[in-house]
Design an enzyme around this catalytic site. Structure first.
Site, PDB file in Angstrom:
ATOM      1  N   GLU A 127       0.856  -1.187   0.000  1.00 16.00           N
ATOM      2  CA  GLU A 127       0.000   0.000   0.000  1.00 16.00           C
ATOM      3  C   GLU A 127       0.893   1.238   0.000  1.00 16.00           C
ATOM      4  OE1 GLU A 127      -2.759   0.435   3.256  1.00 16.00           O
ATOM      5  OE2 GLU A 127      -3.828   2.023   2.229  1.00 16.00           O
ATOM      6  N   GLY A 268       2.759   2.432  10.834  1.00 17.92           N
ATOM      7  CA  GLY A 268       2.510   1.636  12.039  1.00 17.92           C
ATOM      8  C   GLY A 268       2.393   0.153  11.736  1.00 17.92           C
ATOM      9  N   GLU A 271      -2.448  -4.065   6.792  1.00 18.30           N
ATOM     10  CA  GLU A 271      -3.507  -5.076   6.912  1.00 18.30           C
ATOM     11  C   GLU A 271      -3.524  -6.119   5.796  1.00 18.30           C
ATOM     12  OE1 GLU A 271      -3.996  -1.753   6.144  1.00 18.30           O
ATOM     13  OE2 GLU A 271      -5.602  -1.525   4.663  1.00 18.30           O
ATOM     14  N   HIS A 304      -6.893  -2.534  14.870  1.00 20.04           N
ATOM     15  CA  HIS A 304      -7.092  -1.759  13.632  1.00 20.04           C
ATOM     16  C   HIS A 304      -6.811  -2.616  12.402  1.00 20.04           C
ATOM     17  CE1 HIS A 304      -6.956   2.029  11.218  1.00 20.04           C
ATOM     18  NE2 HIS A 304      -6.112   1.313  10.475  1.00 20.04           N
ATOM     19  N   GLU A 305      -5.650  -3.242  12.376  1.00 20.48           N
ATOM     20  CA  GLU A 305      -5.291  -4.021  11.181  1.00 20.48           C
ATOM     21  C   GLU A 305      -6.219  -5.224  11.044  1.00 20.48           C
ATOM     22  OE1 GLU A 305      -3.451  -2.302   9.404  1.00 20.48           O
ATOM     23  OE2 GLU A 305      -2.600  -1.017  10.966  1.00 20.48           O
ATOM     24  N   HIS A 308      -9.541  -4.235   9.570  1.00 18.58           N
ATOM     25  CA  HIS A 308      -9.471  -3.979   8.128  1.00 18.58           C
ATOM     26  C   HIS A 308      -9.889  -5.211   7.321  1.00 18.58           C
ATOM     27  CE1 HIS A 308      -8.021   0.011   7.279  1.00 18.58           C
ATOM     28  NE2 HIS A 308      -6.847  -0.114   7.881  1.00 18.58           N
ATOM     29  N   GLU A 327     -10.015   3.766   6.114  1.00 16.36           N
ATOM     30  CA  GLU A 327      -9.238   4.217   7.268  1.00 16.36           C
ATOM     31  C   GLU A 327     -10.102   4.895   8.338  1.00 16.36           C
ATOM     32  OE1 GLU A 327      -6.606   2.975   7.849  1.00 16.36           O
ATOM     33  OE2 GLU A 327      -5.756   2.391   5.915  1.00 16.36           O
TER      34      GLU A 327
HETATM   35  N1  TRP Z   1      -3.186   0.745   5.702  1.00 15.61           N
HETATM   36  C1  TRP Z   1      -2.220   1.027   6.746  1.00 15.61           C
HETATM   37  C2  TRP Z   1      -3.042   1.303   7.984  1.00 15.61           C
HETATM   38  O1  TRP Z   1      -3.597   0.438   8.550  1.00 15.61           O
HETATM   39  C3  TRP Z   1      -1.376   2.203   6.400  1.00 15.61           C
HETATM   40  C4  TRP Z   1      -0.021   1.910   5.873  1.00 15.61           C
HETATM   41  C5  TRP Z   1       0.859   1.015   6.345  1.00 15.61           C
HETATM   42  C6  TRP Z   1       0.646   2.568   4.817  1.00 15.61           C
HETATM   43  N2  TRP Z   1       2.027   1.105   5.648  1.00 15.61           N
HETATM   44  C7  TRP Z   1       1.922   2.040   4.718  1.00 15.61           C
HETATM   45  C8  TRP Z   1       0.297   3.580   3.971  1.00 15.61           C
HETATM   46  C9  TRP Z   1       2.863   2.497   3.801  1.00 15.61           C
HETATM   47  C10 TRP Z   1       1.216   4.038   3.040  1.00 15.61           C
HETATM   48  C11 TRP Z   1       2.479   3.500   2.950  1.00 15.61           C
HETATM   49  O2  TRP Z   1      -3.292   2.372   8.384  1.00 15.61           O
HETATM   50 ZN    ZN Z   2      -5.653   1.475   8.516  1.00 15.21          ZN
END
Ligand code: TRP
Ligand code: ZN
Length: 873
Positions: A127, A268, A271, A304-305, A308, A327
């Protein structure tokens, strides 16, 4: 390579892909420098696309080895390949199979996007658009495919091989020292949810049986030797699974669920379907190394993850403009989870503190954008407090507006109607409109406009008729009136005025639909104090003239705990704003201190976590936001120090008494639960004020706490308090802590951060020294955030030094990181978001530094985008 010219992508330009990819078969042979990726793609024209369109696959930094269509080598003029794309000029207008081979160097991947290595572990981050760094693909969230992944590696180097979905096969590659594993994910997913992991990992495991009777093997994988630090995360997974069944009716849908902790990670956690990859900071915890806040973050991010899996994976996003769809909703869900696991009131106060410190600040500065942006140059710059935090507030408002039952039914409807689809904000709202019969068109505008609405309120009491009228007016520059749920009630000199009635208030909520409105309560014999926006029911700036005495009445009598906390904060804010305008650091805490004393006497022991929040003052950033122009960070710091000192003097004896009453019995077993954490929080808030009033006595107490503490929370609080008191004791404490945890990078991060936040001129030199510490590494995002991020975001007097040296320090880091990890460089640069609020001298220094960054040749798109918007806004 940074060859593309920055190009704006617009929501209004969305059109479906011309092709779809139904199935993906990947064969990935891991190697430190020469990983080979073979992708077999089942492609077909999209009936909703343009017939006969070329097939334009995305790529980023890719090296093509071979390409075949239906088993035939392609003629050289049939396609064009570059590091950033693979185009078939005239693909067949029927389903076909494309085989693409690429070669990668995971060890050279410093951006931490795509396939990279972290501490010897192969891992991925796809992502938002990292999959195109692994193979050529239609790397957009509305192309959903079923993936089968074969992963092969040297057994000695990577004994553990994990992929998305369920494991189907594993074995040796005879005579090579290599082995393989095949994973199959039956749920169609966009490429951004792809993941693999290969490495030498230890693990902890359990099983969870879903409400549908599926037995799920749950694993948390960490660096060998750290297994016992994964126990809390594993437990949090199980609690999340159970909670999502009980509260949202969502069951897990694969036979395995894996979490992997890696030490180099841009955000952080992520997912990926069935294989969540985490920054190790949000997995590893032991009583010796983790604070109460760490435990709470781990629980929240694990949840959170996991959540998702439905809000993001089963129902995904049509395009990245819809990012808040997953999100904002998932943050709302994890906040509800944490509130159920802990104290709802205390958690809500924490949520609002971050919302106001981060999102309101963003919304008031040059990087302001709607929760659903309409355009972007670099999507990675839109993983913001606005999308996440304000996005969650919109969902919360929807729940308040519709009520529990319709909200629950709407969520059910949303999941049912959109399962397996790439959805939009419109699809989300349509589900709630369908079940409630409401028109949500006006509400939908919350997604479209940047900025924090102002809500001005006036009250008028009429003694003769025993009526009380509240007039509301909302204002969002360049925006429409937004429907706002305003939870409210009236409070009198001795408690809630329950007899007051107003037919426009339902279940304690008045909904302001238009720009202005007024409501009248009957049966209000005495002038009341209105308690507005209870629980922070809408993300707005409330403006109501109210004197401190009335606010302190709310602190005493409001049945809403959030507003009790807020009342104390607003009195403190008023004192601090006034004091920041004078050069005099002496402050009188007066009635504020008296009210806090009464509050502590009555309630501190029954709810220490809440009491700790009531005692803690607004941060320097909060005060700056309140002042909003011509800001002098030194004056704010002086004022805040003065008020801490005054409170410490006024409350000292009581605070010392509380510290004794709340102390753990010696040898008591450690527990990270909310009640124990609350006791520690209040003891440490007390120590902070004691030390502010009497640094010598405070330093002695803190030094003793540092040696005797049984928890990282207490040790770190003591170190933080000592860090503010210059002298030999501080340096002793800092050195001792650094030596004790020399082998614990996550603990050293806390140590870096505390030192970076010291509000003294010598801090710049200290940071320069710490950059040479053996544990510091510019390639590790956690280290950079701990030292440089904590300085820029948490040390306003030194970051915004009048001589510009603090700004220059950040600029140097941004320059150093721009070529290696532009995502982190851009994130650090957002610390300049409030530069226009500063007094002219400091603002000019900031502008100079920003302009110098802008003129760097070949700037990454990430940094160019942030610096451009920061200077323009
Ligand atoms: N989707 C992830 C979340 O739970 C966000 C994320 C994790 C992300 N790593 C990333 C977004 C690297 C951009 C680039 O919030
Ligand atoms: Zn998220």
């Amino acid at each position: 390579m940074r060859t593309e010219t920055p190009q704006t992508i617009r929501l209004e330009d969305y059109r479906p892909s011309d092709h779809l990819i139904d199935r993906v078969e990947l064969d990935i042979r891991l190697d430190p420098h020469a990983t080979r990726v073979e992708a077999v793609l089942a492609v077909r024209p999209n009936p909703e696309g343009v017939p006969g369109a070329p097939l334009a696959l995305d790529g980023d930094d890719l090296a093509l080895v071979a390409v075949e269509l239906d088993g035939q080598r392609l003629a050289p003029d049939a396609y064009a390949a570059s590091p950033s794309g693979l185009i078939l000029h005239a693909p067949p207008q029927r389903p076909f199979v494309l085989r693409v081979e690429t070669r990668l160097d995971p060890s050279a991947n410093t951006k931490l996007m795509g396939l990279y290595r972290s501490g010897g572990v192969y891992c991925t981050q796809c992502e938002a658009d990292g999959f195109r760094r692994i193979t050529y693909f239609l790397d957009r969230p509305d192309v959903l495919s079923v993936y089968t992944t074969r992963i092969e590696a040297e057994r000695a180097e990577a004994p553990v091989l994990l992929g998305n979905g369920n494991p189907v096969e594993a074995g040796d590659v005879p005579g090579t020292g290599r082995h393989f594993a095949v994973w199959h994910d039956p749920h169609p997913k966009p490429a951004y949810l792809f993941a693999l992991v290969g490495g030498n990992l230890g693990g902890v495991r359990t099983t969870f049986t879903t409400m549908e009777g599926r037995e799920v093997a749950v694993g948390v994988h960490v660096e060998p030797g750290k297994e016992e630090r994964a126990a809390y995360a594993l437990d949090a997974v199980v609690r999340s699974m159970r909670w999502d069944e009980e509260v949202f009716g969502r069951a897990y849908d694969l036979d395995v669920f894996n979490v992997v902790a890696v030490s180099d990670f841009n955000m952080g956690a992520m997912e990926n379907k069935g294989l969540n990859i985490f920054n190790d900071k949000y997995v590893l915890a032991s009583p010796e190394t983790a604070t109460d806040a760490d435990y709470a973050h781990i629980e929240a991010i694990i949840a959170h993850e996991y959540f998702h899996n439905w809000s993001g994976n089963r129902v995904t996003c049509r395009d990245w403009f819809q990012l808040c769809l997953k999100e904002g909703l998932t943050v709302f869900r994890d906040q509800e989870f944490s509130s159920d696991m802990r104290s709802r009131a205390v958690h809500r106060i924490g949520e609002v503190r971050t919302l106001r410190a981060r999102q309101f600040t963003e919304d008031a500065g040059p990087l302001a954008h709607p929760v659903r942006p309409r355009q972007y140059a670099e999507i990675n710059n839109f993983y913001t407090a606005t999308v996440y935090e304000k996005g969650a507030e919109i969902v919360r408002m929807l729940k308040t507006l519709l009520g529990e039952a319709d909200f629950g039914a709407g969520m059910e409807r949303y999941f049912a109607d959109n399962d397996g689809r790439a959805a939009t904000v419109e699809d989300f709202l349509a589900a709630f409109a369908a079940v409630s019969g409401r028109d949500l068109a006006a509400f939908a505008q919350w997604y479209e406009h940047p900025g924090t609405p102002k809500l001005a309120v006036e009250g008028r009491h009429d003694a003769a008729s025993a009526r009380y009228t509240l007039s509301f007016r909302q204002d969002l520059p360049n925006g429409p009136a937004l429907p706002m749920p305003i939870a409210l009630g009236l409070v009198g000199a001795s408690g809630a005025l329950d007899g007051a009635v107003c037919e426009r208030v339902r279940d304690g909520v008045f909904v302001l639909e238009g720009e202005a409105d007024a409501i009248t309560f009957a049966n209000v014999p005495e002038p009341p104090v209105p308690s507005l926006l209870r629980g922070f029911s809408a993300p707005v700036r409330l403006e109501m003239a109210m004197d401190d005495a009335d606010r302190l009445t709310l602190l005493r009598h409001d049945p809403d705990p959030f507003n009790r906390w807020h009342a104390a904060q607003s009195v403190a804010t008023r004192l601090l704003v006034d004091a920041s305008a004078t050069a005099d650091a002496r402050m009188e805490a007066g009635p504020y201190a008296e009210a806090l004393a009464a509050f502590l006497d009555a309630e501190a022991l029954s709810d220490p976590a809440f009491a700790a929040l009531v005692l803690s003052l607004p941060g320097e950033g909060d005060i700056a936001n309140e002042i909003a122009r011509n800001v002098d960070p030194d004056a704010i710091h002086r004022a805040r120090t003065g008020l801490r000192r005054a409170l410490g003097s006024a409350l000292g004896t009581r605070l010392a008494g509380l510290r004794d009453s709340l102390a753990d019995a010696p040898g008591a077993p450690f527990s990270p639960d909310a009640a124990s954490a609350g006791r520690r929080a209040l003891r440490n808030a007390a120590l902070d004020l004691i030390a502010a009033a009497d640094p010598e006595a405070g330093a002695a107490l803190a030094e003793r706490q540092l040696t005797e503490a049984a928890t990282m929370t207490d040790r770190l609080a003591a170190l933080g308090i000592l860090s503010l008191i210059p002298g030999a004791a501080r340096e002793r404490a800092v050195d001792g802590f650094g030596e004790r945890y020399a082998a614990e990078p996550l603990v050293l991060d806390k140590w870096f951060a505390i030192q970076a936040a010291i509000p003294e001129e010598a801090t710049l030199a200290r940071i320069a020294r710490l950059k040479g510490h053996p544990a510091f590494a510019m390639t590790n995002p956690n280290r950079v955030r701990a030292l440089i991020g904590a300085f820029a975001m948490g040390n306003p007097t030194q970051f915004a030094r009048a001589d510009g040296a603090g700004f220059a320090l950040l600029a140097d880091t941004v320059r150093a990181l721009d070529g290696t990890n532009p995502q982190i460089a851009a994130k650090l640069l957002t610390a300049f978001g409030s530069w226009r609020m500063l007094e002219p001298g400091r603002a000019a220094a900031a502008r100079g530094v920003l302009e110098a960054i802008r003129s760097i040749p070949n700037l990454s798109r990430d940094v160019a985008d942030i610096v451009g918007r920061t200077l323009a806004g």
